[in-house]
Design an enzyme around this catalytic site. Structure first.
Site, PDB file in Angstrom:
ATOM      1  N   TYR A 446      -2.656  64.149 -36.786  1.00 18.78           N
ATOM      2  CA  TYR A 446      -3.013  63.475 -35.538  1.00 18.78           C
ATOM      3  C   TYR A 446      -4.507  63.164 -35.488  1.00 18.78           C
ATOM      4  CZ  TYR A 446      -2.736  62.314 -30.575  1.00 18.78           C
ATOM      5  OH  TYR A 446      -2.774  61.644 -29.379  1.00 18.78           O
ATOM      6  N   TYR A 450      -8.992  59.888 -36.429  1.00 15.14           N
ATOM      7  CA  TYR A 450     -10.293  59.965 -35.770  1.00 15.14           C
ATOM      8  C   TYR A 450     -11.387  60.379 -36.748  1.00 15.14           C
ATOM      9  CZ  TYR A 450      -7.650  59.596 -31.447  1.00 15.14           C
ATOM     10  OH  TYR A 450      -6.835  59.152 -30.449  1.00 15.14           O
TER      11      TYR A 450
END
Length: 691
Positions: A446, A450
Site C-alpha cells: 500500500y 508513496y
C-alpha cells in the site's frame, strides 16, 4: 537634482549652507515629488496603465511567467482583452506579492544598526544572484567581526579574561543585529534562557559554546549558507504568491528552483567524477562508484525503504497489531492556491517551511497526548507536497486492535482543532484514516507507491498523479527537488530501531568475514562477536531481514538505551572551522555491556583527493570499457555491499554466480543499434566475469 550636483561641485555639501530661499524651494519640490510618488503607489491598481507600470518595475523572475501572455494578447486579442488580463490576473498577483513582501526584508521589531543600514537593499534579497549573496555575506561577517573586536577592546582586549556576564552581553548585542536580518543566531535556543538572571546557573558557563557561536557569526561561509537559504525561501514564496506554482503551471516546485537543483546535481556529479577516495596506504577507489553504491542512489534508497517497511509489517503481524493509514493536511490558510489553480483568498502568506512546522508541532501534540494516555504507535511517515508546494503527511501506523479507535479520535481531534469552523462536517479535507485490510494487500504494497512516487517513479509507468494529473515518472524528481529546496525529511520511521546501526553492522560483518577468509579460518554459521546478543543482531542485519533485526534489537516502542546495539562515537582528530571537536561514528557497542563492548567498523580513514590521470584515461581508444548492469549481484542494494572479495557468502542454491561485469574492447566503435543489440544479448545471457 542637477542644481544639487552643481552645488556639490562648488563644495556646498551641507544643507544648512544653502540660501534660505533656495532651501525652501528645494523642500517644496521634494514634498511635491514625494506626494506624486505616494499617489502613484496608492493608485497604481486603478488603471491598466498603472498596473502595467507596476508590473514593469518587477524583477525578471516575476515578469517572465506573464510577459509572453501579455505579448500574445496584444497581438491576437487587442486592447480590451489585454486590459482585462492586466486588471484581473496581473493585478491580483501583484497585490498578493505586496502582501508577501511585507515579511521579507529586515525585521522592524528590533533596535538595530543593521535595520537602518540594510533596509533599502535587504528586501531585494530574493533577486540576488549567487555572487551578490556572497558579497553580502562577506560584508555582514566583516561588520559583525568589527563589532565583536570593538566590544572586546573596550573591555581590555582579552576575551578569555571576560566574566560570563560580559560575554553574555556581547553575544546578546550581536544577536540583536543578526535577528534584524531574519536569521537565528547559532545556539540561540540554548543560550537565550541564560539572559534571564534568575536562571543563570551557579557553575561557570560552557564558554566553548559562545566561542563556537561567535566564530560562526564572523564566518563569511556561514553567512553565505544562511543568506542563500533565506533567498531561496523568499524567492519561492514570491513565485507562489503570483500563481506560478500549481497544477496548471508548474506543480510542486518552481522552474527556477528546479533548475538550481538540477544544476547542483550536475556540479556534484562532476565533482564525484574528478575525485577519488584515498586510504593513505596507496589504495584509491572511485568516489563516483562509492556514491552510486550508497543511499544517495535513488534506486538503493528505495530498496532499503521497502525492506525496512516490510520488516516493520512482519513485526506487526507477529504482535497481532493492526495497521491504519492516516493523512494529515494543513488548514486552508497555509495553501496559496486552490485545487482549481486560482489564488486562495484565505492564504495567510506563509511559506512551505511554516506549513511543515505546523505539521511537526501537530504531531508533537498528538504524540504527547498519546503518551499521557499510554497509547503507543509505530510505523512510517511520508511527507510529500500538494500541487502548490504545501506539504502534507501520510502515516502508516501499527497499534493494538483495542486501541485503534482511541488513537484515531485523538489524532482527528488535534488535526481539525485549528480553524475548525471552515470544515463544517467534512473533516476529511484535513484528516483521513483508513484501516488496512490484509485481504486486499499488504501494508508494504500500500505504501510502496508513496515511496516510489517521491524518489524515482519505479514501476509507475502509465500512472498519473491524482493531484496534478501528470505522470508519476515525471513528478518524482519534482518531489525530490521540493524536499531538497525546503529541507524537508521525506521519510521518517516511528518507534523502530535506527537504520544507521543496521548499516554499520552489515559493514562490520563483511569486514570480519573477509578477514577470516583471508586467514582461512572462516566457517559458515560461526559466531563473529563475543556477545551472543550483539552477534545475533549483526547476523540479522547481514541476512537483510529488518524484521529479525528489530526483534533482536529488543522490539519496537522501547527506549534507545534498551537497544542491544547502538552507535559508538569518538572525537574527531581536528577541530572544525568553528573550533569545535565534533563527534564521528567509531563503530557499535552494547549499552548493556558498556564501553568494553565497543567494536570499530571504520578501520580505514578515507580522504577525498583529485583523480589521477592514467594512461588509460589519456588514450581512451586503446582502453577497455567495463560495463556494469544494475541487475547484477555485484551491485549492492543498500549502502553496504553484502558480498566480499573472498567468495560469494550469500549464494542461493541452484543459482549460478552472475556477476555481470563484461569487458568489451573498443566499445566506442559500435553504432547505437549495435550497442542496443549487444546490451540486450548480454542481459539475456549472463557471462562470468574475467578473473
Amino acid at each position: 537634482m542637477a542644481h544639487l550636483k552643481r552645488l556639490d561641485k562648488k563644495g556646498v555639501n551641507r544643507f544648512d549652507d544653502i540660501n534660505p530661499v533656495l532651501r525652501d524651494l528645494l523642500k517644496t519640490r521634494a514634498a511635491i515629488e514625494r506626494s506624486t510618488y505616494e499617489r502613484e503607489q496608492a493608485n497604481w491598481s486603478t488603471t491598466p496603465e498603472g498596473v502595467e507600470g507596476k508590473f514593469r518595475q518587477q524583477p525578471f523572475f516575476i515578469r517572465s511567467p506573464f510577459e509572453k501572455k501579455i505579448t500574445w494578447l496584444r497581438a491576437n486579442r487587442g486592447t480590451q482583452h489585454t486590459n482585462a488580463f492586466l486588471m484581473g490576473t496581473i493585478k491580483n498577483a501583484l497585490l498578493r506579492l505586496e502582501d508577501v513582501r511585507k515579511y521579507h526584508g529586515v525585521s522592524t521589531g528590533h533596535d538595530s544598526e543593521f535595520i537602518a543600514y540594510y533596509r533599502p537593499s535587504y528586501c531585494h534579497l530574493a533577486e540576488f544572484a549567487k555572487s551578490r549573496v556572497k558579497t553580502l555575506a562577506n560584508e555582514i561577517a566583516g561588520r559583525l567581526n568589527e563589532m565583536f573586536t570593538t566590544a572586546i577592546e573596550e573591555r581590555g582586549g582579552n576575551a578569555a579574561a571576560l566574566p560570563d556576564a560580559e560575554l553574555l552581553f556581547i553575544y546578546r548585542h550581536i544577536a540583536v543585529e543578526v535577528h534584524a536580518l531574519r536569521v537565528q543566531p547559532p545556539f540561540w535556543k540554548a543560550i537565550s534562557p541564560l539572559f534571564n538572571p534568575a536562571v543563570l546557573p551557579p557553575e561557570p558557563l560552557d564558554r566553548a559554546v559562545f566561542v563556537s557561536a561567535l566564530y560562526r557569526l564572523i564566518n563569511p561561509e556561514w553567512w553565505e549558507h544562511q543568506l542563500w537559504r533565506l533567498r531561496g525561501d523568499w524567492r519561492e514564496n514570491q513565485l507562489r504568491a503570483i500563481g506560478s506554482i500549481h497544477k496548471r503551471a508548474t506543480p510542486y516546485i518552481s522552474r527556477d528552483a528546479l533548475a538550481d537543483w538540477l544544476e547542483q546535481r550536475r556540479k556534484n556529479r562532476e565533482f564525484f567524477k574528478s575525485h577519488e577516495l584515498d586510504d593513505g596506504e596507496g589504495n584509491r577507489i572511485s568516489l563516483e562508484s562509492m556514491v552510486d553504491a550508497s543511499i544517495s542512489n535513488p534506486s538503493i534508497r528505495r530498496h532499503e525503504l521497502m525492506a525496512r517497511m516490510k520488516g516493520i509489517e512482519y513485526v506487526a503481524q507477529s504482535r497481532a497489531d493492526v495497521g491504519v493509514f492516516y493523512t494529515l493536511t494543513c488548514p486552508s490558510k497555509y495553501h496559496c492556491t486552490n485545487a482549481s489553480g486560482h489564488g486562495n483568498p484565505k492564504w495567510n502568506h506563509s511559506d512551505v517551511r511554516q506549513a511543515q512546522k505546523y505539521l511537526t508541532n501537530l504531531w508533537a501534540c498528538i504524540g504527547a497526548k498519546l503518551g499521557r494516555k499510554d497509547l503507543r504507535v509505530y510505523g512510517f511517515r511520508v511527507a510529500e507536497p500538494h500541487h502548490d508546494e504545501t506539504p502534507h503527511w501520510h502515516l502508516l501506523l501499527f497499534m493494538q486492535l483495542n486501541e485503534r479507535e482511541a488513537i484515531t479520535e485523538i489524532m482527528r481531534g488535534y488535526a481539525i482543532k485549528e480553524d475548525r469552523a471552515e470544515l463544517g462536517k467534512r473533516t476529511g479535507a484535513r484528516f483521513t484514516a483508513k484501516r488496512l485490510d490484509p485481504k486486499k494487500g499488504s501494508a508494504t504494497a500500500y505504501i510502496a507507491k508513496y515511496i516510489s512516487k517521491n524518489i524515482d517513479g519505479y514501476a509507475l509507468d502509465g500512472e498519473k498523479d491524482h493531484d496534478t494529473g501528470k505522470p508519476l515518472k515525471e513528478t518524482a524528481r519534482l518531489a525530490m527537488a521540493w524536499a531538497s529546496r525546503h529541507r524537508i525529511r521525506q521519510y521518517q520511521p516511528i518507534g523502530t530501531p535506527p537504520v544507521t546501526v543496521w548499516r554499520e553492522l552489515r559493514k562490520l560483518n563483511n569486514q570480519l568475514v573477509g578477514n577470516l577468509i583471508k586467514s582461512e579460518k572462516f566457517k559458515p554459521g560461526q559466531k563473529l562477536l563475543l556477545d551472543e546478543g550483539m552477534d545475533a543482531v549483526m547476523a540479522a542485519a547481514d541476512a537483510g531481514c529488518f524484521a529479525t533485526y528489530i526483534i533482536r534489537q529488543g522490539g519496537v516502542l522501547i527506549p534507545r538505551d534498551s537497544y542491544v546495539v547502538r552507535l559508538a562515537y569518538e572525537d574527531a582528530e581536528k577541530p572544525n572551522a568553528y573550533g569545535e571537536i565534533t563527534g564521528k561514528i567509531f563503530g557499535i557497542f552494547s549499552p548493556h555491556l558498556g564501553k568494553d563492548s565497543r567494536v570499530c567498523t571504520r578501520l580505514k580513514k578515507w580522504t577525498i583527493v583529485a583523480r589521477q590521470k592514467t594512461q588509460a584515461a589519456a588514450e581512451p581508444h586503446e582502453s577497455r570499457e567495463i560495463l556494469t548492469f544494475p541487475d547484477g549481484p555485484a551491485v549492492p542494494w543498500s549502502s553496504v555491499n553484502n558480498s566480499t572479495d573472498g567468495g560469494n557468502l550469500n549464494t542461493i542454491p541452484g543459482i549460478e554466480d552472475r556477476t555481470v561485469q563484461i569487458v568489451a574492447p573498443n566499445f566506442d566503435q559500435f553504432t547505437d543499434r549495435e550497442r542496443r543489440a549487444l546490451l540486450r544479448r548480454l542481459r539475456k545471457e549472463p557471462v562470468a566475469s574475467k578473473k
